[in-house]
Every structure is written in C-alpha cells, then in structure tokens.
Design a protein around this motif. Sequence first.
Motif, PDB file in Angstrom:
ATOM      1  N   VAL A 103       0.784  -1.133   0.107  1.00 46.30           N
ATOM      2  CA  VAL A 103      -0.161  -0.005  -0.196  1.00 46.30           C
ATOM      3  C   VAL A 103       0.838   1.054   0.037  1.00 46.30           C
ATOM      4  N   VAL A 104       0.742   2.022  -0.926  1.00 42.63           N
ATOM      5  CA  VAL A 104       1.573   3.269  -1.037  1.00 42.63           C
ATOM      6  C   VAL A 104       1.584   4.342  -0.149  1.00 42.63           C
ATOM      7  N   PHE A 105       0.088   4.468   0.743  1.00 42.14           N
ATOM      8  CA  PHE A 105       0.154   5.351   1.703  1.00 42.14           C
ATOM      9  C   PHE A 105       0.528   5.060   3.124  1.00 42.14           C
ATOM     10  N   PRO A 106       1.033   5.845   3.886  1.00 41.83           N
ATOM     11  CA  PRO A 106       1.527   5.299   5.146  1.00 41.83           C
ATOM     12  C   PRO A 106       0.530   4.735   6.106  1.00 41.83           C
ATOM     13  N   ARG A 107       0.967   3.991   7.135  1.00 45.03           N
ATOM     14  CA  ARG A 107      -0.014   3.466   8.232  1.00 45.03           C
ATOM     15  C   ARG A 107      -0.334   4.616   9.102  1.00 45.03           C
ATOM     16  N   GLY A 108       0.728   5.324   9.562  1.00 43.22           N
ATOM     17  CA  GLY A 108       0.527   6.283  10.562  1.00 43.22           C
ATOM     18  C   GLY A 108       0.682   5.689  11.861  1.00 43.22           C
ATOM     19  N   SER A 109      -0.191   6.328  13.064  1.00 41.23           N
ATOM     20  CA  SER A 109      -0.147   5.978  14.403  1.00 41.23           C
ATOM     21  C   SER A 109      -1.357   5.197  14.533  1.00 41.23           C
ATOM     22  N   GLU A 110      -1.191   4.374  15.834  1.00 42.32           N
ATOM     23  CA  GLU A 110      -2.481   3.813  16.387  1.00 42.32           C
ATOM     24  C   GLU A 110      -3.269   4.763  16.939  1.00 42.32           C
ATOM     25  N   ILE A 111      -4.655   4.503  16.599  1.00 44.53           N
ATOM     26  CA  ILE A 111      -5.830   5.311  17.165  1.00 44.53           C
ATOM     27  C   ILE A 111      -6.100   4.793  18.692  1.00 44.53           C
ATOM     28  N   ALA A 112      -6.068   5.667  19.507  1.00 48.33           N
ATOM     29  CA  ALA A 112      -6.614   5.165  21.045  1.00 48.33           C
ATOM     30  C   ALA A 112      -8.069   5.870  20.937  1.00 48.33           C
ATOM     31  N   GLY A 135     -10.532  -3.267  18.044  1.00 47.35           N
ATOM     32  CA  GLY A 135      -9.162  -3.642  17.646  1.00 47.35           C
ATOM     33  C   GLY A 135      -8.448  -2.739  17.277  1.00 47.35           C
ATOM     34  N   LYS A 136      -7.312  -3.313  16.500  1.00 46.68           N
ATOM     35  CA  LYS A 136      -6.265  -2.239  16.275  1.00 46.68           C
ATOM     36  C   LYS A 136      -6.572  -1.349  14.954  1.00 46.68           C
ATOM     37  N   VAL A 137      -6.542  -0.110  14.929  1.00 48.23           N
ATOM     38  CA  VAL A 137      -6.729   0.653  13.731  1.00 48.23           C
ATOM     39  C   VAL A 137      -5.500   1.946  13.817  1.00 48.23           C
ATOM     40  N   TRP A 138      -4.926   1.942  12.637  1.00 46.71           N
ATOM     41  CA  TRP A 138      -3.856   2.950  12.562  1.00 46.71           C
ATOM     42  C   TRP A 138      -4.245   4.125  11.727  1.00 46.71           C
ATOM     43  N   LEU A 139      -3.998   5.473  11.663  1.00 53.57           N
ATOM     44  CA  LEU A 139      -4.409   6.426  11.233  1.00 53.57           C
ATOM     45  C   LEU A 139      -3.239   7.432  10.720  1.00 53.57           C
ATOM     46  N   ALA A 140      -3.010   7.763   9.453  1.00 55.80           N
ATOM     47  CA  ALA A 140      -2.275   8.749   8.936  1.00 55.80           C
ATOM     48  C   ALA A 140      -2.858   9.866   8.642  1.00 55.80           C
ATOM     49  N   ARG A 141      -2.614  11.077   8.979  1.00 60.32           N
ATOM     50  CA  ARG A 141      -3.229  12.345   8.566  1.00 60.32           C
ATOM     51  C   ARG A 141      -2.426  12.692   7.139  1.00 60.32           C
TER      52      ARG A 141
END
Lengths: 137, 137
Positions: free
Chosen positions: B10-19, B25-31
């Motif tokens: 996947v070409v776009f970054p994974r970013g940081s885990e959302i708290a 479950g585990k979810v990550w967000l890159a702004r």
Amino acid sequence: MTKSDELASVVFPRGSEIASNNFAGKVWLARLVTDGVFGCMIGHVTFAPGARNSWHRHPGGQILLVTGGSGCYQERGQPARMLQAGDVVEISPGVEHWHGATPDCWFSHLAISTHIDRGEAQWLEPVTDQEYGRSGG
Amino acid sequence: MTKSDELASVVFPRGSEIASNNFAGKVWLARLVTDGVFGCMIGHVTFAPGARNSWHRHPGGQILLVTGGSGCYQERGQPARMLQAGDVVEISPGVEHWHGATPDCWFSHLAISTHIDRGEAQWLEPVTDQEYGRSGG
C-alpha cells in the motif's frame, strides 16, 4: 518488475484516454466521484512517460495523492517538485501550476478537486519543452 | 505474497495507532491533509483483521477509496458491502454506517471527509459481534 507491471500494481483504474488540447502526450482519466453532494470531484489520472498538462489553476483548489510512477509538480515561479507514490500535493485556490510524468516513466495520481462550486479549472498556455526540461522531470 | 507483503504494497503510510473507544481492535491513522483551505480532510486508515469502527455518521459526508486488503461497509438497515482495493464508497451526509476489516485480513482505505464546516463525526454504539458476523466480514 517491468514498467507495465508497475502500472498494473496501481489499485485505481486507468479509465479512458483524454482528448484535450490542455494535455501534451497520452493521459488517461477515470472518474471516481462526480456526485455534487460532496462538494468535490475525484478522478484517477495516469500520464504516459513525458506527458503533462498545461499551466492551469483551480478556483476551489485541488489535492493530488500520488499512486505510482514518477512525476513532477511545479508552481509558477517555483522550482519543480519531484513526486513518487505516497506523496501529497496541496494546490491552493488560484495558484498557477502544472504536473506530469518524468520523461522515462509513467505517473499516476488521484486528483481531488475541492470547492467545485467555485468553478472549473482555468487553462493557460502549454508547458514549453524548455520549462519541462528545466523541471528535472 | 504473504499478508505482511500485501500491507507493505500500500503506497500511503500506516501512521499511528488510534486510541479511541470508537474503534474495536487495532486501527492506525495517517493524517494526509488537514488544511482547512480545501474544506475537506484526508486520512489513510488501516484496520487489523477483525477491527472495525462503531456506528457513526458524518454531517458533511465522507468518501472511502480502498487501497488494499479486504473489508466491509454497512449502512443502517442495509446489507453489508464487501470491499477490496480500488473500490469507492460514497457516504452521504447523516447516513449511519460502520466499516472495518474482514476477520482474517487487514484492510486500508483513504477517508475523505467533506464539508468539514458542518461538524465532526457523530459516534453512536459499537457494532455488536452479532452484527459483525452477519455482515459476512
């Protein structure tokens, strides 16, 4: 991986070839979102090696999300910026610019046109071969 | 190709885990775009297998562009829609919905929140295991 393999790895469609004097070289467009309810329009644009658009500006702004290949983006009076997969370009309303592929590689990006109620893209003169060469593209 | 190879593609970054309690479950967000000049915000969201968000709605609407993996999207009272790379989901303003990964595969999408002047997402109750199981996810 060959160049055609790389192109096939892009997850968004290539769409149909654009027939327009505002583009030099072969360029394809897939329209992904056209519904006015969102206030924006989204397309996926693919440039053949060496292809680019003319200088232009967006009254409502536009965001590019690069999905593959190798390209460049230049604002009037500024040095060109080289682009690769994952890069984000924020084009503020009214800023004159162009974008396209490098001479030896295809290039693809999502184009998110924002504030579309402010009007369509305003097309200006073509990018000259001299300008394109200086871009480092 | 292993699951981790697919995620790396996947070409776009994974970013940081959302708290947040609005996700299971585990979810990550890159702004990717946060500048208000465009009237929209863009993030890249990645869900671990089995992860999903709670029921919610967007006052200004949201568009999902799926970048990889396997997921599902469901609007209240409707059957779930299975999603894979290249799919586009148009979420009209105010429509109650949730999205997330299938049980056995990660899932990633661009999220383009539109008309952000109309306010932030309104979060509702979690998706129950029964609802998640019925989704076919």
